[in-house]
Design a protein around this motif. Sequence first.
Motif: not given
Lengths: 153, 196
Positions: B96, B168, B192
């Motif tokens: 990420v 996102l 996530v």
Amino acid sequence: MTFVACFKRTLVAVALIIAPQAYAELVIEDAWVRAVPPNSRTTAAYFTVRNTGAEEQTIAAVRSDSAREAEIHDWVEAGGRKQMVRQDQVVVPAGGQVVLQSGGLHMMMFRLDPVPAPGDKVLLCIDTEAAVEGQPAGESATEVCAEATVRHP
Amino acid sequence: MNVAVGRITAIFTLFALSLLLPACSEPRTELPVNTRLGGDFSMVDQDGKPFGPADLQGKLSLMFFGFTQCPDICPATLARTVGVWKELTERQREQVQVVFVSFDPQRDTPAYLKEYLAFFDPGVIGLTGSAEQVASMARGYGVVYLQEDTQPGREQDYLFSHSDFVYLLDQQGRVRKLFKSDFDGEELINDVRSLL
């Protein structure tokens, strides 16, 4: 901290001790300053102003020993944009309080000098008299000051 | 009569339960792909290297548009977004990236962004570019920003009014969800994880 800055801060601290704010009906509580990167030019300060008196009070100016300019701003949302709008005056009702917090009313500190580091103490002042250009924090007879800690939210 | 009513009620209850049961075993619904946002862009990162849509591939991205002279919402959102990223396990963190896009290229040069963002985490990617490049990327993501007027003599203190969503993006760089800047941290971290 340079010697001059340290001396200035000591003077302010002494002034705060010998001139207790008994005259003041406004009280600053829970003051803190947002820790920002060392190359920042701006940050925000947050606190609660309580009016202990029987008459409403108006904050007409704010100052800090760490910023060359300071203003109170509020957020207004319109057309999908959030806009900070300078508040020339903030009224604190008699016996009431005004809360400055992230995402709402907040004290903008422009042109930080020096940029305070996490853990530092910063002097914040609110004044019921309108701003006088170039007036340093802690030197107006009608202002109420408090030390705020610089920290991460 | 009462027996009949009882039977009908029981049948309806069983029918209603039978409708609910599959929901219990069904997996979480996938986040839909937002096909309206995104598109091509050409920016530079905090090291001055070109950064385009291809650099958003292979990792999830938490992307946020702002400017470094913003005193309240931008640093708060950056700090909270980085906080969510730090809550992930080390292995998840590697998958990420946090991306901060500046719409103030005049003041937010790559070198300035590098120093500024390192305060939150040296891993945060900072993007800037020419005014046109920034405007084009912002358009693609539906970001609106407007430089506000300043008082005379205070030109260097200019601020922006702006939209404040956190995006996102999945491993293909597709927008999967938008969060308000005062997002719920738990919701963000769950979303996530659902894409990892």
